[in-house]
Write a protein that holds these residues in place. Structure first.
Motif, PDB file in Angstrom:
ATOM      1  N   GLY A 243       7.135   2.636   2.169  1.00 48.93           N
ATOM      2  CA  GLY A 243       6.856   3.016   0.790  1.00 48.93           C
ATOM      3  C   GLY A 243       5.511   3.298   0.630  1.00 48.93           C
ATOM      4  N   SER A 244       4.498   2.910   1.775  1.00 45.04           N
ATOM      5  CA  SER A 244       3.026   3.187   1.694  1.00 45.04           C
ATOM      6  C   SER A 244       2.453   3.546   2.755  1.00 45.04           C
ATOM      7  N   LEU A 245       1.421   4.231   2.864  1.00 47.85           N
ATOM      8  CA  LEU A 245       0.646   4.559   4.123  1.00 47.85           C
ATOM      9  C   LEU A 245      -0.743   4.590   3.488  1.00 47.85           C
ATOM     10  N   ALA A 246      -1.781   4.343   4.917  1.00 44.26           N
ATOM     11  CA  ALA A 246      -3.207   4.138   4.388  1.00 44.26           C
ATOM     12  C   ALA A 246      -3.610   4.544   5.825  1.00 44.26           C
ATOM     13  N   ALA A 253      -1.960   2.592   8.606  1.00 39.20           N
ATOM     14  CA  ALA A 253      -1.199   1.611   8.350  1.00 39.20           C
ATOM     15  C   ALA A 253      -0.063   1.770   7.510  1.00 39.20           C
ATOM     16  N   SER A 254       1.085   1.165   7.699  1.00 43.33           N
ATOM     17  CA  SER A 254       2.558   1.710   7.000  1.00 43.33           C
ATOM     18  C   SER A 254       2.860   0.227   6.701  1.00 43.33           C
ATOM     19  N   LEU A 286      -1.343  -0.056  -0.518  1.00 48.55           N
ATOM     20  CA  LEU A 286      -2.139  -0.019   0.907  1.00 48.55           C
ATOM     21  C   LEU A 286      -3.243   0.618   0.484  1.00 48.55           C
ATOM     22  N   LYS A 287      -4.495   0.077   0.926  1.00 45.70           N
ATOM     23  CA  LYS A 287      -5.781   0.929   0.501  1.00 45.70           C
ATOM     24  C   LYS A 287      -6.975   0.024   1.694  1.00 45.70           C
ATOM     25  N   TRP A 288      -7.556   1.161   2.438  1.00 48.38           N
ATOM     26  CA  TRP A 288      -8.573   0.567   3.361  1.00 48.38           C
ATOM     27  C   TRP A 288      -9.721   0.645   2.513  1.00 48.38           C
ATOM     28  N   SER A 289     -10.726  -0.265   2.836  1.00 49.42           N
ATOM     29  CA  SER A 289     -12.030  -0.337   2.156  1.00 49.42           C
ATOM     30  C   SER A 289     -13.007   1.148   2.664  1.00 49.42           C
TER      31      SER A 289
END
Length: 465
Positions: A243-246, A253-254, A286-289
């Motif tokens: 449901g989320s990717l970044a 990232a999954s 999901l979130k990368w800085s």
């Protein structure tokens, strides 16, 4: 009482009792009461003494048509075409269309609120022209575009919208992913799953905008090349829907309903280089800085985790202040280490975290479910999208936490947000199966590059550094 006073008392009557006496025994000078009576009588007789600003339009004329200089029979095809051209800049009034029936179409004649939407557009344009103050900041309250998005799944935990750095918008509608080129207006169908129950659950572009990650209900992650429109790879490993990717460079990232996060190195043949275990339920955010050093993850277990990109065996921070699912996550582009997170229906709170020390530095009770959020890159502001009860977008000033504007129009919860490459426009997608474009992140005038007004010539000195 003397004769003169008795004479005035007999002839000074109420302004509403009847016509002025015109007999010879009327007084020779005008009192305030007789002046009012005189004007009323003139109006009754059809005169306009000193009242030239009064306008009674003829009932047979269409003032709206004259104001916009629309030619053709009112209510006919010519009138409709001219009106659509003036309001939406196109003869057909449709921005996105596809052969054989458009999956994404301009909200038009079949809309039950069509007349209200057109009036709001006219009102919004007039306000833009009227407010030119240097201090006043105008935030349009109506979207620039409204698109139909049939079969957009109303699921809080999915992420079905993204906008690439190359100005291409993608949206997943049930089993199909579409691409819209915002420069040319061209729309294409990128992929469609074949299994009946295998819907697309997440779409996300890499930073360069060359590759699109597509997660599905059958636990796969597909990588698609945008230039060729072909699938380059399928990443496996999850046990439930993704449901989320970044993206972080070549690292993807999954997050899955199996409660795990997998890190895929898209350059290696095996793909998965690490598995992050820490959530107890579905990972929906999901979130990368911006520097790629930290990964924030939110889950249906009400937890917010901060992971160090170099130490992957456990989260560096485990934040449990929220009391509902954490899907909305956003890193501030203006302050390093500042993270905003939003909770679901039972929480309704925005929390701002200093991830260097793991402390919550500010909170806002929004009074409604928080579905998504975006920071402005041009101003120190945060945009959040909401569900019950107002289904609105809210714009907040940081760090005063003042609500600057409410953007309304969606009739169901606003599930997804994406930002244009120039940072000025935000697109929202909601459970009402509409997509709306809002120009709410305009750049501050003080930061805009001023043109060089001095003509360069052979006599203009050049500074060499």
């Amino acid at each position: 009482m003397d004769t003169k006073a008795r004479h005035l008392k007999e002839h000074t009557i109420s302004p509403f009792e009847g016509p002025l006496p015109s007999t010879g025994d009327s007084p020779q000078y005008e009192t305030p009461q007789t002046s009012i009576r005189k004007k009323i009588n003139l109006e009754r007789e059809g005169y306009e003494e000193g009242l030239g600003d009064r306008l009674v339009p003829e009932r047979g004329k269409d003032i709206g048509a004259e104001a916009y200089e629309l030619k053709g029979k009112i209510g006919g095809e010519g009138y409709r075409v001219n009106l659509m051209c003036r309001l939406f800049g196109g003869k057909e009034g449709r921005v996105l269309k596809m052969g054989g029936g458009s999956a994404l179409t301009q909200r038009g004649e079949n809309s039950p609120n069509e007349h209200e939407e057109k009036l709001r557009v006219i009102y919004s344009r007039n306000r833009t022209q009227n407010f030119r103050s240097r201090v006043f900041r105008y935030i349009p309250q109506t979207p620039e575009r409204i698109l139909d998005a049939p079969d957009l799944i109303d699921d809080y935990y999915l992420n079905l919208l993204d906008w690439s750095s190359t100005n291409i918008l993608t949206v997943a509608l049930n089993q199909t992913a579409y691409l819209w080129n915002a420069d040319s207006g061209e729309i294409t169908q990128l992929t469609q799953t074949t299994e009946e129950d295998n819907i697309i659950t997440v779409v996300n572009f890499n930073q360069e905008g060359t590759t699109l990650g597509v997660g599905t209900n059958n636990a796969d992650v597909e990588l698609w090349d945008i230039a060729t429109g072909s699938k380059t790879r399928t990443l496996k490993g999850h046990l439930a829907r993704v449901g989320s990717l970044a993206w972080n460079g070549k690292l993807l990232a999954s997050g899955s309903r199996d409660s795990s996060i997998r890190l895929h190195d898209t350059r290696t043949p095996h793909g998965v280089v690490a598995t992050l275990d820490g959530h107890q339920q579905e990972v929906c955010g999901l979130k990368w800085s911006l520097d790629g050093a930290q990964l924030a993850s939110g889950g249906n277990d009400n937890l917010l985790h901060i992971w160090d990109s170099r130490q992957r065996h456990e989260p560096r921070l485990r934040l449990s202040a929220h009391t509902a699912a954490v899907k909305a996550i956003g890193w501030s582009p203006h302050q390093s280490g500042l993270l905003a997170s939003g909770g679901g229906t039972a929480d309704r709170t925005i929390r701002f975290w200093n991830t260097s020390i793991g402390e919550c530095v500010n909170t806002i009770d929004t009074k409604s479910q928080i579905c998504s959020m975006l920071w402005s890159v041009n101003r120190n502001e945060l945009l959040t999208s909401h569900g019950y009860s107002e289904n609105q977008l809210a714009l907040w000033k940081y760090s005063s936490l003042k609500r600057i504007a409410n953007l309304t129009g969606h009739s169901s919860r606003v599930l997804h947000l994406a930002r244009s490459p120039n940072g000025e426009t935000v697109v929202s997608a909601a459970g009402d199966e509409t997509i709306r474009f809002w120009k709410c992140f305009t750049e501050e005038k003080s930061k805009r590059r001023k043109p060089n007004t001095v003509p360069r010539s052979s006599f203009t000195p050049l500074a060499i550094r």
